[in-house]
Design a protein around this motif. Structure first.
Motif, mmCIF file in Angstrom:
data_model
loop_
_atom_site.group_PDB
_atom_site.id
_atom_site.type_symbol
_atom_site.label_atom_id
_atom_site.label_comp_id
_atom_site.label_asym_id
_atom_site.label_seq_id
_atom_site.Cartn_x
_atom_site.Cartn_y
_atom_site.Cartn_z
ATOM 1 N N LYS A 138 0.876 -1.100 -0.124
ATOM 2 C CA LYS A 138 -0.042 -0.024 -0.681
ATOM 3 C C LYS A 138 0.382 0.948 -0.015
ATOM 4 O O LYS A 138 0.416 2.598 -0.780
ATOM 5 C CB LYS A 138 -0.546 -0.114 1.033
ATOM 6 C CG LYS A 138 -1.645 -0.993 1.321
ATOM 7 C CD LYS A 138 -2.853 -1.225 2.602
ATOM 8 C CE LYS A 138 -3.690 -2.475 2.681
ATOM 9 N NZ LYS A 138 -4.274 -2.314 3.915
ATOM 10 N N PRO A 194 4.704 0.528 -3.206
ATOM 11 C CA PRO A 194 4.455 -0.280 -4.298
ATOM 12 C C PRO A 194 5.901 -0.367 -4.758
ATOM 13 O O PRO A 194 6.480 0.710 -5.487
ATOM 14 C CB PRO A 194 3.400 0.187 -4.774
ATOM 15 C CG PRO A 194 3.227 1.595 -4.391
ATOM 16 C CD PRO A 194 3.637 1.615 -3.053
ATOM 17 N N ALA A 203 5.047 5.920 -12.050
ATOM 18 C CA ALA A 203 3.766 5.229 -11.272
ATOM 19 C C ALA A 203 2.538 4.822 -12.332
ATOM 20 O O ALA A 203 1.418 4.393 -11.486
ATOM 21 C CB ALA A 203 3.418 6.275 -10.326
ATOM 22 N N ASN A 204 2.110 5.139 -13.056
ATOM 23 C CA ASN A 204 1.463 4.739 -14.015
ATOM 24 C C ASN A 204 0.337 5.078 -13.449
ATOM 25 O O ASN A 204 -1.193 4.130 -13.480
ATOM 26 C CB ASN A 204 1.089 3.501 -14.539
ATOM 27 C CG ASN A 204 2.416 3.449 -14.764
ATOM 28 O OD1 ASN A 204 2.584 3.709 -16.201
ATOM 29 N ND2 ASN A 204 2.990 2.078 -14.622
ATOM 30 N N ARG A 217 -1.040 6.277 -10.548
ATOM 31 C CA ARG A 217 -1.028 6.020 -9.224
ATOM 32 C C ARG A 217 -0.813 6.913 -8.838
ATOM 33 O O ARG A 217 0.179 8.364 -8.733
ATOM 34 C CB ARG A 217 -0.144 5.416 -8.889
ATOM 35 C CG ARG A 217 -0.187 4.641 -7.582
ATOM 36 C CD ARG A 217 0.797 3.270 -6.788
ATOM 37 N NE ARG A 217 1.961 4.135 -6.917
ATOM 38 C CZ ARG A 217 3.148 4.635 -6.153
ATOM 39 N NH1 ARG A 217 2.702 4.991 -4.764
ATOM 40 N NH2 ARG A 217 4.284 4.648 -6.902
ATOM 41 N N VAL A 270 1.099 9.868 -6.304
ATOM 42 C CA VAL A 270 2.198 9.505 -4.929
ATOM 43 C C VAL A 270 2.116 10.039 -4.416
ATOM 44 O O VAL A 270 2.234 11.763 -4.421
ATOM 45 C CB VAL A 270 3.086 9.496 -5.703
ATOM 46 C CG1 VAL A 270 5.074 9.748 -4.743
ATOM 47 C CG2 VAL A 270 3.822 8.489 -7.077
ATOM 48 N N GLN A 279 -1.008 13.510 -8.984
ATOM 49 C CA GLN A 279 -1.409 11.937 -9.520
ATOM 50 C C GLN A 279 -0.742 12.949 -11.203
ATOM 51 O O GLN A 279 -1.328 13.794 -11.247
ATOM 52 C CB GLN A 279 -2.485 11.732 -9.756
ATOM 53 C CG GLN A 279 -2.972 10.648 -10.527
ATOM 54 C CD GLN A 279 -4.321 10.206 -10.467
ATOM 55 O OE1 GLN A 279 -5.213 11.378 -10.343
ATOM 56 N NE2 GLN A 279 -4.953 9.133 -10.903
ATOM 57 N N THR A 309 -1.380 12.049 -14.967
ATOM 58 C CA THR A 309 -2.268 11.863 -16.005
ATOM 59 C C THR A 309 -2.241 12.218 -17.374
ATOM 60 O O THR A 309 -1.646 12.993 -17.911
ATOM 61 C CB THR A 309 -3.823 12.057 -15.460
ATOM 62 O OG1 THR A 309 -3.696 13.462 -16.016
ATOM 63 C CG2 THR A 309 -4.411 11.162 -14.394
#
Length: 228
Positions: A72, A75, A170-171, A173, A175, A225, A227
């Motif tokens: 969690k 990762p 992090a694709n 995710r 952070v 994040q 995107t």
């Protein structure tokens, strides 16, 4: 000579732990130690290290509980399980929970060093993506540390490039600031008060042309994040 790579050893048997530490340090690694699950959990989540060698059964939180917490909060953290429990179910559970390898006790130190070397090589390759990556509206060349768009180019500082690469990896995710401080700056978030992350995020947004935070978003109370 092996680079100064820190390895965390979480093992409750003092003789086994000392033997592992001695072999790792003789091989050129730097070690951190935890004698039980309580200290192990704290260090696993907060300390700066590249690889975790983790016993499964010990006082306090078990190795599986530490693995779940790592999944969690950190990762992708490289982990090798060290356990006398060699049953297939335990091996499968450990590997599916996030471990990179599973070594059954008793093991030879020569075998352990080979497994450590293999996992570090794999995780290093895993963390070394292409020099050129797509970003919203353009590309980034990490070798040149430069963003390229149809109408302009922007140079990146070393830390801006590192941060952008980390967010891309992090694709999507979210952070946290704590993760960024720990992984990119090598700082303990609980002992550090700094606005440097916010400043670097602001600079990246400017260079990405993302004033409206359409791509590089701040998720309140959670982190950042990126995107597509």
């Amino acid at each position: 000579m092996i680079p100064d790579i820190p390895i965390l050893v979480v093992e409750d048997d003092p003789a086994v732990r000392q033997g592992i530490v001695d072999v790792l340090e003789y091989a050129g690694y730097r070690t951190l130690e935890a004698p039980d699950g309580h200290v192990g959990m704290e260090m696993a989540l907060k300390a700066n290290y590249r690889l975790l060698l983790l016993d499964l059964v010990m006082p306090g939180p078990s190795g599986f509980e530490i693995l779940q917490a790592l999944k969690k909060k950190r990762p992708g953290q490289a982990v090798i399980i060290l356990s006398a429990r060699g049953e297939e179910n335990d091996r499968v559970r450990g590997l599916t929970t996030g471990a990179d390898d599973y070594v059954v006790k008793p093991f030879s130190m020569k075998e352990l060093l080979a497994r450590v070397d293999a996992v570090l090589r794999r995780t290093c390759e895993r963390a070394a993506p292409s020099d050129e990556r797509a970003v919203p509206g353009g590309t980034v060349d990490f070798r040149r540390r430069q963003l390229a768009f149809p109408d302009r180019r922007e140079d990146l500082s070393d830390k801006e490039a590192e941060l952008l690469r980390y967010l891309l990896d992090a694709n999507g995710r979210i952070v946290s600031r704590e993760e960024i401080l720990r992984q990119l700056w090598g700082l303990d978030p609980e002992k550090t008060e700094t606005r440097t992350i916010d400043m670097h995020i602001m600079h990246l947004r400017t260079k990405l042309g993302d004033k409206e935070q359409a791509y590089l978003k701040t998720i309140r109370g959670k982190g950042y994040q990126l995107t597509s």
